[in-house]
Design a protein around this motif. Structure first.
Motif, mmCIF file in Angstrom:
data_model
loop_
_atom_site.group_PDB
_atom_site.id
_atom_site.type_symbol
_atom_site.label_atom_id
_atom_site.label_comp_id
_atom_site.label_asym_id
_atom_site.label_seq_id
_atom_site.Cartn_x
_atom_site.Cartn_y
_atom_site.Cartn_z
ATOM 1 N N ARG A 139 10.300 3.373 4.572
ATOM 2 C CA ARG A 139 9.150 2.464 4.516
ATOM 3 C C ARG A 139 7.711 3.309 4.919
ATOM 4 N N CYS A 140 6.756 2.691 4.505
ATOM 5 C CA CYS A 140 5.462 3.064 4.880
ATOM 6 C C CYS A 140 4.460 2.050 4.906
ATOM 7 N N SER A 141 3.640 1.885 5.951
ATOM 8 C CA SER A 141 2.485 1.222 6.088
ATOM 9 C C SER A 141 1.312 1.983 5.853
ATOM 10 N N SER A 142 0.579 1.688 5.334
ATOM 11 C CA SER A 142 -0.808 2.523 4.813
ATOM 12 C C SER A 142 -1.888 1.912 5.828
ATOM 13 N N ASN A 180 0.428 -6.146 0.741
ATOM 14 C CA ASN A 180 -0.372 -5.720 1.818
ATOM 15 C C ASN A 180 -0.471 -4.264 1.591
ATOM 16 N N SER A 224 1.620 -1.863 1.786
ATOM 17 C CA SER A 224 2.790 -1.213 2.257
ATOM 18 C C SER A 224 3.688 -0.669 1.217
#
Lengths: 114, 124
Positions: free
Chosen positions: A22-25, A71, A73
């Motif tokens: 997972r990655c949150s920008s 969002n 992500s």
């Protein structure tokens, strides 16, 4: 810190299993790219997502897939894990596609396949 | 094809100047980036060149010659903390015009094509 966060930081999986990273920008960034970095090598482009659609893909098989959420992500999914999938997986966010703006990298997820 | 070459390793002493060269052959070119990466950490942005010439930023400078497919990163007044891997990366289009979907408002993406990195060791 860049504001790009990845989870988990480390992961050990068995050959044949499936994994989701997972990655949150960074705030304000609408484009996410994923890279695979094997030990001693430079990062290799896997794919890029823009406005929830895949917007470019490198030379990786279909068992590497991804998603981008409203969002911005993103997730990277790898099915049928192989030993050679062991690497550092990096997520990079940027503010737009089509222009070479600076990409901000997360700290990466270290995946070990045994 | 895509090919980016840079030396595997370099060594230097504190206070010295070092130049890391990069040559590239890519199918598209939107600019050239240099990143620094300490062991076990994410790459961090150092510089970006899209036009020929020298870009200076403090102790770091980067040069580009598009006609020669050549760039270099110059590090001055080396410090121990500069020991790291230095990555040369070309920004290249990911999507051809035929694949664009105007109704989605999309535009060609760009990907970074990286070299293998140059490991710089700075000694006292």
């Amino acid at each position: 810190e860049t504001g790009v966060t990845q989870s988990p930081t480390h992961l050990i999986k068995t050959r044949g299993q499936q994994v989701t990273l997972r990655c949150s920008s960074q705030s304000g960034h609408n484009t996410v790219s994923w890279y695979q970095q094997a030990l001693g090598q430079g990062p290799q482009f896997i794919f890029q997502y823009y406005r929830e659609e895949e917007n470019g893909r490198g030379n990786f098989p279909p068992r590497f897939s991804g998603l981008q959420f409203p969002n911005y992500s993103s997730e990277l999914n790898v099915n049928a894990l192989e030993l050679d999938d062991s690497a550092l997986y990096l997520c990079a966010s940027s503010s737009q596609t089509g222009a070479p703006t600076e990409a901000f990298f997360g700290q990466g997820t270290r995946l070990t396949v045994v | 094809g895509q090919n980016i070459d840079q030396p595997t390793e370099m060594t230097a002493t504190e206070g010295a100047i070092v130049q890391i060269n990069c040559t590239y052959q890519t199918s598209g070119f939107n600019g050239l980036f240099w990143y620094q990466q300490h062991a076990g950490e994410a790459p961090t942005f150092l510089s970006y060149n899209v036009l020929d010439g020298l870009e200076e930023k403090g102790r770091f400078s980067s040069f580009l010659s598009r006609s020669k497919g050549y760039s270099y990163l110059l590090l001055k007044e080396l410090q121990m903390k500069d020991s790291a891997s230095y990555l040369c990366a070309v920004s290249s289009p990911t999507t051809t015009s035929s694949a664009l979907e105007p109704e989605r408002g999309n535009q060609a993406g760009t990907a970074l094509i990286f070299g293998k990195g140059t490991t710089l060791s700075v000694s006292s």
